[in-house]
Design an enzyme around this catalytic site. Sequence first.
Site, short mmCIF file in Angstrom:
data_model
loop_
_atom_site.label_atom_id
_atom_site.label_comp_id
_atom_site.label_asym_id
_atom_site.label_seq_id
_atom_site.Cartn_x
_atom_site.Cartn_y
_atom_site.Cartn_z
N ASP A 100 0.86 -1.17 0.00
CA ASP A 100 0.00 0.00 0.00
C ASP A 100 0.90 1.23 0.00
O ASP A 100 1.88 1.28 0.74
CB ASP A 100 -0.86 0.00 1.27
CG ASP A 100 -2.27 0.48 1.02
OD1 ASP A 100 -2.41 1.61 0.53
OD2 ASP A 100 -3.22 -0.26 1.32
N ASP A 202 -3.07 4.68 -2.26
CA ASP A 202 -4.14 5.17 -1.40
C ASP A 202 -4.57 6.59 -1.75
O ASP A 202 -3.73 7.45 -2.05
CB ASP A 202 -3.60 5.17 0.05
CG ASP A 202 -4.65 5.52 1.07
OD1 ASP A 202 -5.52 4.68 1.31
OD2 ASP A 202 -4.59 6.64 1.63
N GLU A 251 -6.44 4.02 -5.86
CA GLU A 251 -7.74 4.10 -5.17
C GLU A 251 -8.38 5.40 -5.64
O GLU A 251 -7.89 6.49 -5.33
CB GLU A 251 -7.55 4.12 -3.65
CG GLU A 251 -8.89 3.97 -2.94
CD GLU A 251 -8.93 4.52 -1.53
OE1 GLU A 251 -9.82 4.13 -0.78
OE2 GLU A 251 -8.08 5.36 -1.17
N HIS A 319 -11.06 -3.27 3.37
CA HIS A 319 -10.97 -3.00 4.80
C HIS A 319 -11.75 -1.76 5.22
O HIS A 319 -11.73 -1.39 6.39
CB HIS A 319 -9.49 -2.82 5.16
CG HIS A 319 -8.91 -1.63 4.47
ND1 HIS A 319 -8.75 -1.58 3.10
CD2 HIS A 319 -8.50 -0.43 4.93
CE1 HIS A 319 -8.26 -0.39 2.77
NE2 HIS A 319 -8.10 0.33 3.86
N ASP A 320 -12.38 -1.08 4.27
CA ASP A 320 -13.14 0.14 4.59
C ASP A 320 -14.65 -0.08 4.54
O ASP A 320 -15.41 0.85 4.79
CB ASP A 320 -12.81 1.25 3.59
CG ASP A 320 -11.40 1.78 3.75
OD1 ASP A 320 -10.87 1.75 4.87
OD2 ASP A 320 -10.82 2.21 2.73
C1 NOJ Z 1 -8.28 4.99 2.14
C2 NOJ Z 1 -7.93 3.82 2.98
O1 NOJ Z 1 -8.39 2.66 2.35
C3 NOJ Z 1 -8.54 4.05 4.33
O2 NOJ Z 1 -8.47 2.91 5.16
C4 NOJ Z 1 -7.85 5.24 4.96
O3 NOJ Z 1 -8.49 5.58 6.16
C5 NOJ Z 1 -7.89 6.46 4.05
N1 NOJ Z 1 -7.63 6.15 2.67
C6 NOJ Z 1 -6.84 7.43 4.48
O4 NOJ Z 1 -5.56 6.91 4.22
#
Ligand code: NOJ
Length: 550
Positions: A100, A202, A251, A319-320
Amino acid sequence: MAVEEAWWRNAVGYQIYPRSFADSNQDGIGDLNGIREHLDDLAELGIDFLWLSPIYPSPNVDNGYDISDYRDIMEAFGTMEDFERLLEAVHEKGLRLIMDLVINHTSDQHPWFLASRQSKDNPYRDYYIWHPPRSNGELPSNWPSLFGGSAWEWDEQTQEYYLHIFAKEQPDLNWENPVLRQELYRMVRWWLDKGIDGFRIDAITHIKKRDLQDVSKKLADTYMNVEGIGVYLRELRQVFDAYPATLSIGEASGVPAADAHEWVGQNGYFCMIFTFDHVHVWANDPKDQPHIRQLKKALARWQYALAEDGWNALFMENHDLPRSVSVFGEDKKYWKVSAKALATLFMLLKGTPFIYQGQELGMTNVPFQSIDEIDAVDTRRHYEQQVAKGEDPEAVFKKLARASRDNARSPMQWDASTYAGFSQVEPWLRVNPNKDTINLAAEKKDPDSIWHYYRTLIQLRKSEEVLLNGTFHIHNLKHRQMMIYERRGAKQAFLILINLSKTEAVFYLPFQVREQSWTLVLSNYSECLANVTDECCFRPFETQIYQRSR
Ligand code: NOJ
Ligand code: CA
């Protein structure tokens, strides 16, 4: 990029959230050696590469997405030697590994930020985004943080505000500064020189911000996919281009399908991007039933947008997000069939599928009982702010818990032991009580399990060229329950029919589909009548996969 370098097209990815995957030294926190010990399980499932959520040193305000040192390993996860051993073991098994890359922001404990906040003339001042108050004493702008509250935080020492679009402990880097950009690129090369196979990048759509004077109608647009971002992304691509087999996945929240070519076309910024139109159809839906039609439309939109040029990253979980079987499926009566339906929904689309740890077992949301059981910084901060405004704490908790990212972060369920085989001591986040039935050991033994179904889907993808390169066609787009799509090649075709609802679905296939002769290949109900007829009737979440037989 030459096709032979695009190894990732014919690959299946697996996302690991290291903190929750496997704890090898019994401190309740997952670690790199734990991952190494489970590589055979992953190879057995059939995946080709791993994406590790951040493993760098971090104060863990946002569990590793707040990095305090880009060139080391978080102590709780192990050492650089452990990482090198893991990378070697991954490669020995013929797998690949991507990291990441969090370069929109750092931790407020990163030495750059500590220096930056020392004084206005510190050489690192411009690594971050600082602004004085407006002449009337107000905040520099009304920009909100994505984690709640203002995106500006006051700094007592230098009497200015700094920008943080995530938590206040995650100050945004200033991409307008070329010195900072070169420093980041050096770090990227340093990791690629170590032999990693790529990066998931990210929050990359946030690196460019609008001018403060520009009062946009939609606030979120002030720092999402802002015009001019391409200048930075083209530079970043050049860094990756020097390492030709590197996989880069951005992302990309806020990138509309209309911009797809710029982002992932032949000369796009990345090999692939994660887009969120399809998962966000659920996000704020107060009703029980997700918006099936919107989900279908969002998936189809991206399939068509990248039909000729570019490549999709396919996923239902990360994971989000809360667990897909709990939000798009039904995690009680129809748990097994609905998890299989959702697997079929995304795994056979055109693109590279990503399985998030535990998704292959049908892991579900966690029955959290109180805010004290939740770790995720965004859930906690939204809770505090809403309660401070006078909202009912119980109601706020219920609403937030259902959507909390921690639903996906509970420990991986390896077996039925007290802590699910994740650890022998109490883990950092509670284990889902359903580990007694939902766990890898049990699912390996049961030929009808979700794990076996994922395995079969992966084998099918890999054995049929048409599932790799065949074109995508959606049928019955307006149907409220059924997702029906075809993958077509010159000689072969697959027809995929999925009832995404918990009620029976009746539908009529178009004539040109019915007139073909189809053979049933796979289904999620044991007594399944091959059923490509005039009037079809599918049971809740019933799924059937057909191959054209002539
Ligand atoms: C996206 C990530 O997937 C998330 O887990 C994170 O909190 C935010 N970006 C900030 O890095
Ligand atoms: Ca550990």
